[in-house]
Design a protein around this motif. Structure first.
Motif, PDB file in Angstrom:
ATOM      1  N   ASN A  47     -20.790 -15.629  39.876  1.00 33.77           N
ATOM      2  CA  ASN A  47     -22.122 -15.409  39.312  1.00 33.77           C
ATOM      3  C   ASN A  47     -22.916 -14.528  40.274  1.00 33.77           C
ATOM      4  O   ASN A  47     -22.350 -13.909  41.184  1.00 33.77           O
ATOM      5  N   GLU A  48     -24.232 -14.490  40.079  1.00 29.37           N
ATOM      6  CA  GLU A  48     -25.071 -13.617  40.904  1.00 29.37           C
ATOM      7  C   GLU A  48     -25.096 -14.046  42.379  1.00 29.37           C
ATOM      8  O   GLU A  48     -25.511 -13.266  43.257  1.00 29.37           O
ATOM      9  N   THR A  58     -20.117  -2.904  45.251  1.00 26.91           N
ATOM     10  CA  THR A  58     -20.824  -3.574  44.161  1.00 26.91           C
ATOM     11  C   THR A  58     -20.630  -5.074  44.287  1.00 26.91           C
ATOM     12  O   THR A  58     -19.851  -5.544  45.120  1.00 26.91           O
ATOM     13  N   ARG A  59     -21.323  -5.818  43.447  1.00 29.22           N
ATOM     14  CA  ARG A  59     -21.177  -7.269  43.376  1.00 29.22           C
ATOM     15  C   ARG A  59     -20.743  -7.639  41.961  1.00 29.22           C
ATOM     16  O   ARG A  59     -20.466  -6.781  41.127  1.00 29.22           O
ATOM     17  N   GLN A  61     -20.938  -8.389  38.258  1.00 25.00           N
ATOM     18  CA  GLN A  61     -21.832  -7.961  37.184  1.00 25.00           C
ATOM     19  C   GLN A  61     -21.386  -8.601  35.874  1.00 25.00           C
ATOM     20  O   GLN A  61     -20.207  -8.539  35.522  1.00 25.00           O
ATOM     21  N   HIS A  62     -22.308  -9.188  35.177  1.00 30.31           N
ATOM     22  CA  HIS A  62     -22.014  -9.890  33.919  1.00 30.31           C
ATOM     23  C   HIS A  62     -23.036  -9.454  32.881  1.00 30.31           C
ATOM     24  O   HIS A  62     -24.231  -9.687  33.045  1.00 30.31           O
ATOM     25  N   LYS A  63     -22.574  -8.774  31.835  1.00 35.16           N
ATOM     26  CA  LYS A  63     -23.483  -8.202  30.845  1.00 35.16           C
ATOM     27  C   LYS A  63     -23.207  -8.778  29.457  1.00 35.16           C
ATOM     28  O   LYS A  63     -22.056  -8.966  29.064  1.00 35.16           O
ATOM     29  N   TYR A  79     -19.054 -10.945  26.377  1.00 40.19           N
ATOM     30  CA  TYR A  79     -19.656 -10.367  27.575  1.00 40.19           C
ATOM     31  C   TYR A  79     -18.678  -9.372  28.207  1.00 40.19           C
ATOM     32  O   TYR A  79     -17.480  -9.374  27.896  1.00 40.19           O
ATOM     33  N   PHE A  81     -17.643  -8.000  32.266  1.00 38.81           N
ATOM     34  CA  PHE A  81     -17.889  -8.274  33.677  1.00 38.81           C
ATOM     35  C   PHE A  81     -17.200  -7.213  34.518  1.00 38.81           C
ATOM     36  O   PHE A  81     -16.232  -6.577  34.096  1.00 38.81           O
ATOM     37  N   CYS A  82     -17.720  -7.040  35.714  1.00 40.74           N
ATOM     38  CA  CYS A  82     -17.156  -6.091  36.660  1.00 40.74           C
ATOM     39  C   CYS A  82     -17.254  -6.709  38.048  1.00 40.74           C
ATOM     40  O   CYS A  82     -18.249  -7.358  38.378  1.00 40.74           O
ATOM     41  N   SER A  83     -16.212  -6.520  38.849  1.00 41.26           N
ATOM     42  CA  SER A  83     -16.215  -7.118  40.191  1.00 41.26           C
ATOM     43  C   SER A  83     -15.212  -6.402  41.077  1.00 41.26           C
ATOM     44  O   SER A  83     -14.126  -6.036  40.623  1.00 41.26           O
TER      45      SER A  83
END
Length: 275
Positions: A47-48, A58-59, A61-63, A79, A81-83
């Motif tokens: 999560n954040e 980057t960290r 990311q959940h959209k 959703y 996500f990117c990580s």
């Protein structure tokens, strides 16, 4: 009704013997009663608040792509996500520090499941945030709990997971991009060589950000693991809930093609006999 499975494929007779201290003949007939086994999740939620190496670009990311009721009347959510590969509870594949090592998708399932040996150095780590596991720590563990079996997954408990998600407390420094002032404990070189080269551990893991300690400049434990085609688990949690021996680790990462690492869900099963 009790649900039972005989883990005699990936979980070999030798593994079962290590779980419960049985002889090989007894282990062949052993069963794990899922209904009575205790399951422990060693994974931090993504999560954040997820912690990454300070120089990660980057960290997490959940959209939201969709969330709500459709024209047809039913609810639907989706959703993206990117990580980066190396953040949160994740697996380091051997190729992370060895050119000829296996990538995440190449690591065989039998290398991701095995009997746990949990070495507790939390008291020493509390006194020295740069503490590294020593050969003497390993032999003291074996004197108390028996020799670490070939094929074990060795988990190092430092107590650092209780600091999550406070970046400064967890890493020793919270300045983005800076890696020169990190302070946290982990494996030492000599202990890593003992575990991987002499004991035949199939994987190692730790409840800190790296299988090398924070002040490492050469990441020698990563190099040793990679050279032996062995993966590492980082940013584990709940190691305080595990017995020194007797549990079974299942660490299944995202199967990222050519990945040097990736998010992993690490579950530990503690059979009734080891609780």
């Amino acid at each position: 009704m009790s649900i039972k499975r005989k883990f005699l494929g990936c979980l070999t007779a030798g593994l079962l013997a290590g779980m419960a201290g049985q002889g090989a003949d007894q282990a062949r007939a052993a069963e794990i009663d899922i209904a009575k086994a205790e399951l422990i999740d060693l994974t931090h939620t993504y999560n954040e608040d997820t912690i990454y190496w300070p120089n990660a670009p980057t960290r997490f990311q959940h959209k939201v792509l969709s969330f709500g009721h459709t024209e047809g009347g039913w609810f639907y959510s989706a959703y993206s996500f990117c990580s980066p590969e190396h953040g949160g509870t994740h697996l380091d594949a051997p190729i992370h520090f060895h050119e000829a090592g296996e990538s995440v998708d190449e690591v065989a399932p039998e290398k991701l499941i095995g009997p746990a040996a949990v070495i507790d150095i939390s008291n020493k780590a509390d006194e020295d945030p740069d503490y590294r596991l020593t050969v003497e720590d390993v032999t003291a563990f074996e004197a108390a709990h028996g020799k670490i079996e070939e094929g074990a997954i060795v988990l190092l408990r430092t107590g650092w997971s209780r600091r999550w998600p406070d970046v400064k407390a967890y890493l020793g420094d919270d300045r983005p991009g800076r890696t020169d002032a990190l302070h946290f404990p982990s494996f030492g070189e000599a202990a890593a060589r003992l575990l991987l080269e002499e004991r035949g551990a199939k994987m190692i893991g730790v409840d800190t950000a790296s299988i090398d300690y924070g002040q490492s400049k050469d990441f020698i434990v990563h190099q040793i693991a990679g050279a032996h085609n062995i993966s590492g688990l980082e940013n584990l949690t709940n190691l305080d809930l595990l017995p020194p021996k007797g549990a079974v680790v299942m660490a299944l990462p995202m199967k990222i093609g050519k990945g040097s690492g990736g998010p992993v869900r690490v579950i530990v099963m503690i059979p009734e006999a080891a609780q």
